[in-house]
Structure formats: structure tokens, C-alpha cells
Design a protein around this motif. Structure first.
Motif, PDB file in Angstrom:
ATOM      1  N   ALA A   1     -81.908  -3.383 -23.527  1.00 39.15           N
ATOM      2  CA  ALA A   1     -81.623  -4.681 -24.162  1.00 39.15           C
ATOM      3  C   ALA A   1     -82.923  -5.378 -24.544  1.00 39.15           C
ATOM      4  CB  ALA A   1     -80.801  -5.551 -23.218  1.00 39.15           C
ATOM      5  N   ASP A   2     -83.922  -5.274 -23.689  1.00 42.46           N
ATOM      6  CA  ASP A   2     -85.222  -5.891 -23.994  1.00 42.46           C
ATOM      7  C   ASP A   2     -85.850  -5.275 -25.236  1.00 42.46           C
ATOM      8  OD1 ASP A   2     -84.920  -7.548 -21.840  1.00 42.46           O
ATOM      9  OD2 ASP A   2     -86.412  -6.554 -20.583  1.00 42.46           O
ATOM     10  N   ARG A   3     -85.721  -3.949 -25.385  1.00 39.10           N
ATOM     11  CA  ARG A   3     -86.284  -3.303 -26.575  1.00 39.10           C
ATOM     12  C   ARG A   3     -85.612  -3.828 -27.845  1.00 39.10           C
ATOM     13  NH1 ARG A   3     -86.489   0.984 -22.875  1.00 39.10           N
ATOM     14  NH2 ARG A   3     -84.478   1.814 -23.542  1.00 39.10           N
ATOM     15  N   LEU A   4     -84.318  -4.069 -27.774  1.00 37.49           N
ATOM     16  CA  LEU A   4     -83.614  -4.638 -28.931  1.00 37.49           C
ATOM     17  C   LEU A   4     -84.099  -6.052 -29.235  1.00 37.49           C
ATOM     18  CD1 LEU A   4     -79.971  -3.388 -28.272  1.00 37.49           C
ATOM     19  CD2 LEU A   4     -81.571  -2.585 -30.021  1.00 37.49           C
ATOM     20  N   VAL A   5     -84.315  -6.842 -28.191  1.00 37.20           N
ATOM     21  CA  VAL A   5     -84.809  -8.208 -28.394  1.00 37.20           C
ATOM     22  C   VAL A   5     -86.203  -8.182 -29.003  1.00 37.20           C
ATOM     23  CG1 VAL A   5     -85.525 -10.325 -27.206  1.00 37.20           C
ATOM     24  CG2 VAL A   5     -83.378  -9.221 -26.590  1.00 37.20           C
ATOM     25  N   ILE A   6     -87.054  -7.280 -28.527  1.00 42.71           N
ATOM     26  CA  ILE A   6     -88.412  -7.176 -29.070  1.00 42.71           C
ATOM     27  C   ILE A   6     -88.354  -6.822 -30.560  1.00 42.71           C
ATOM     28  CG2 ILE A   6     -90.549  -5.821 -28.993  1.00 42.71           C
ATOM     29  CD1 ILE A   6     -90.135  -5.653 -25.929  1.00 42.71           C
ATOM     30  N   GLU A   7     -87.477  -5.881 -30.923  1.00 37.52           N
ATOM     31  CA  GLU A   7     -87.348  -5.496 -32.326  1.00 37.52           C
ATOM     32  C   GLU A   7     -86.833  -6.652 -33.182  1.00 37.52           C
ATOM     33  OE1 GLU A   7     -84.981  -1.978 -32.829  1.00 37.52           O
ATOM     34  OE2 GLU A   7     -86.132  -0.880 -31.318  1.00 37.52           O
ATOM     35  N   ALA A   8     -85.866  -7.408 -32.648  1.00 34.73           N
ATOM     36  CA  ALA A   8     -85.224  -8.465 -33.430  1.00 34.73           C
ATOM     37  C   ALA A   8     -86.037  -9.760 -33.467  1.00 34.73           C
ATOM     38  CB  ALA A   8     -83.828  -8.739 -32.882  1.00 34.73           C
ATOM     39  N   LEU A   9     -86.581 -10.161 -32.323  1.00 32.43           N
ATOM     40  CA  LEU A   9     -87.206 -11.478 -32.227  1.00 32.43           C
ATOM     41  C   LEU A   9     -88.682 -11.468 -31.889  1.00 32.43           C
ATOM     42  CD1 LEU A   9     -84.319 -13.193 -30.240  1.00 32.43           C
ATOM     43  CD2 LEU A   9     -84.721 -13.277 -32.707  1.00 32.43           C
ATOM     44  N   GLY A  10     -89.173 -10.359 -31.395  1.00 35.90           N
ATOM     45  CA  GLY A  10     -90.584 -10.263 -31.042  1.00 35.90           C
ATOM     46  C   GLY A  10     -90.832 -10.425 -29.550  1.00 35.90           C
ATOM     47  N   MET A  11     -92.030 -10.048 -29.156  1.00 36.92           N
ATOM     48  CA  MET A  11     -92.409 -10.086 -27.741  1.00 36.92           C
ATOM     49  C   MET A  11     -92.467 -11.499 -27.179  1.00 36.92           C
ATOM     50  SD  MET A  11     -95.428  -7.351 -27.432  1.00 36.92           S
ATOM     51  CE  MET A  11     -95.102  -5.737 -26.847  1.00 36.92           C
ATOM     52  N   GLU A  12     -92.858 -12.458 -28.014  1.00 36.30           N
ATOM     53  CA  GLU A  12     -92.994 -13.834 -27.528  1.00 36.30           C
ATOM     54  C   GLU A  12     -91.658 -14.390 -27.051  1.00 36.30           C
ATOM     55  OE1 GLU A  12     -94.106 -12.818 -30.559  1.00 36.30           O
ATOM     56  OE2 GLU A  12     -96.222 -12.624 -30.017  1.00 36.30           O
ATOM     57  N   ALA A  13     -90.593 -14.090 -27.787  1.00 39.78           N
ATOM     58  CA  ALA A  13     -89.267 -14.587 -27.397  1.00 39.78           C
ATOM     59  C   ALA A  13     -88.842 -13.995 -26.061  1.00 39.78           C
ATOM     60  CB  ALA A  13     -88.240 -14.256 -28.477  1.00 39.78           C
ATOM     61  N   LEU A  14     -89.039 -12.702 -25.907  1.00 39.28           N
ATOM     62  CA  LEU A  14     -88.667 -12.052 -24.646  1.00 39.28           C
ATOM     63  C   LEU A  14     -89.546 -12.547 -23.506  1.00 39.28           C
ATOM     64  CD1 LEU A  14     -87.000 -10.047 -23.038  1.00 39.28           C
ATOM     65  CD2 LEU A  14     -88.641  -8.286 -23.694  1.00 39.28           C
ATOM     66  N   GLY A  15     -90.831 -12.668 -23.760  1.00 38.54           N
ATOM     67  CA  GLY A  15     -91.741 -13.163 -22.723  1.00 38.54           C
ATOM     68  C   GLY A  15     -91.357 -14.555 -22.256  1.00 38.54           C
ATOM     69  N   GLY A  16     -91.005 -15.429 -23.192  1.00 35.66           N
ATOM     70  CA  GLY A  16     -90.567 -16.783 -22.823  1.00 35.66           C
ATOM     71  C   GLY A  16     -89.301 -16.764 -21.990  1.00 35.66           C
ATOM     72  N   ALA A  17     -88.371 -15.893 -22.364  1.00 35.15           N
ATOM     73  CA  ALA A  17     -87.125 -15.793 -21.602  1.00 35.15           C
ATOM     74  C   ALA A  17     -87.382 -15.278 -20.185  1.00 35.15           C
ATOM     75  CB  ALA A  17     -86.140 -14.877 -22.325  1.00 35.15           C
ATOM     76  N   LEU A  18     -88.252 -14.291 -20.062  1.00 36.40           N
ATOM     77  CA  LEU A  18     -88.561 -13.763 -18.728  1.00 36.40           C
ATOM     78  C   LEU A  18     -89.268 -14.795 -17.861  1.00 36.40           C
ATOM     79  CD1 LEU A  18     -89.621 -10.094 -19.519  1.00 36.40           C
ATOM     80  CD2 LEU A  18     -87.510 -10.886 -18.452  1.00 36.40           C
ATOM     81  N   LEU A  19     -90.101 -15.615 -18.482  1.00 41.03           N
ATOM     82  CA  LEU A  19     -90.742 -16.691 -17.716  1.00 41.03           C
ATOM     83  C   LEU A  19     -89.703 -17.678 -17.190  1.00 41.03           C
ATOM     84  CD1 LEU A  19     -93.959 -17.457 -19.773  1.00 41.03           C
ATOM     85  CD2 LEU A  19     -93.823 -16.528 -17.453  1.00 41.03           C
ATOM     86  N   LYS A  20     -88.724 -17.993 -18.011  1.00 42.24           N
ATOM     87  CA  LYS A  20     -87.673 -18.906 -17.561  1.00 42.24           C
ATOM     88  C   LYS A  20     -86.853 -18.291 -16.444  1.00 42.24           C
ATOM     89  CE  LYS A  20     -87.388 -21.508 -21.784  1.00 42.24           C
ATOM     90  NZ  LYS A  20     -86.620 -21.897 -22.949  1.00 42.24           N
ATOM     91  N   VAL A  21     -86.565 -16.992 -16.547  1.00 41.03           N
ATOM     92  CA  VAL A  21     -85.831 -16.304 -15.473  1.00 41.03           C
ATOM     93  C   VAL A  21     -86.649 -16.338 -14.188  1.00 41.03           C
ATOM     94  CG1 VAL A  21     -85.040 -14.035 -14.679  1.00 41.03           C
ATOM     95  CG2 VAL A  21     -84.462 -14.823 -16.960  1.00 41.03           C
TER      96      VAL A  21
END
Length: 95
Positions: free
Chosen positions: A13-33
Motif C-alpha cells: 500500500a505504501d508503494r502505491l501511495v509513493i507512486e500516486a502522491l510522493g514520498m512526502e505525503a507518506l512520510g507525513g502520514a507515518l509521522l502522524k501515526v
């Protein structure tokens, strides 16, 4: 296997998010988690997604992630148990 499957699903799922929105979006979400996880740790709350956070961060940073599926050698004891248990249960009344 039960622990590896959720991690593999999170990584996919993370790989899909990286492809769609970029690493910054995933990184921000992981920080919130991670921020949300802090207060829960003391309360012994079981939430499956938190077990994959380290692997998810490794993937995001480009570090190698461990193999999530067991090797064929690890399946041998489980297969022996699955095959041997019914045979043993059928043989016990005759002993």
C-alpha cells in the motif's frame, strides 16, 4: 505468516501511495501515526498497523526490508503438524 502478511500489505500500500502522491505525503502520514502511537504504547493497545511502522520507514528511506514470507524450510514443521495431527488422532483409539 500471520505477522508477515499485514506487513507485506502495508508495504504494498505504501508503494502505491509513493507512486500516486510522493514520498512526502507518506512520510507525513507515518509521522502522524508515530505521534498517535506514543500515548497508546503505555496502555498496551494492540493495533496491527503499528507493528509494520519500522519496515514502512525502512522502505521509505530506501533501506532493504526483510523478507516477509517464510522460507520453504520453515514450512516443514508446520506441514508435518498439519499432516501428522489427524493421523495421530485417528490412531489413538486403537492404541
Amino acid at each position: 505468516m500471520a505477522a508477515a502478511l499485514p506487513v507485506a500489505q502495508e508495504l504494498a500500500a505504501d508503494r502505491l501511495v509513493i507512486e500516486a502522491l510522493g514520498m512526502e505525503a507518506l512520510g507525513g502520514a507515518l509521522l502522524k501515526v508515530g505521534d498517535a502511537h506514543g500515548p497508546l504504547r503505555a496502555r498496551q493497545v494492540a493495533i496491527g498497523a503499528f507493528s509494520a511502522v519500522d519496515a514502512r520507514l525502512d522502505q521509505l528511506l530506501g533501506a532493504s526490508t526483510p523478507t516477509s514470507l517464510p522460507t520453504p524450510v520453515a514450512w516443514l514443521p508446520a506441514a508435518a503438524l498439519v499432516v501428522g495431527s489427524p493421523i495421530l488422532c485417528l490412531a489413538l483409539p486403537f492404541s
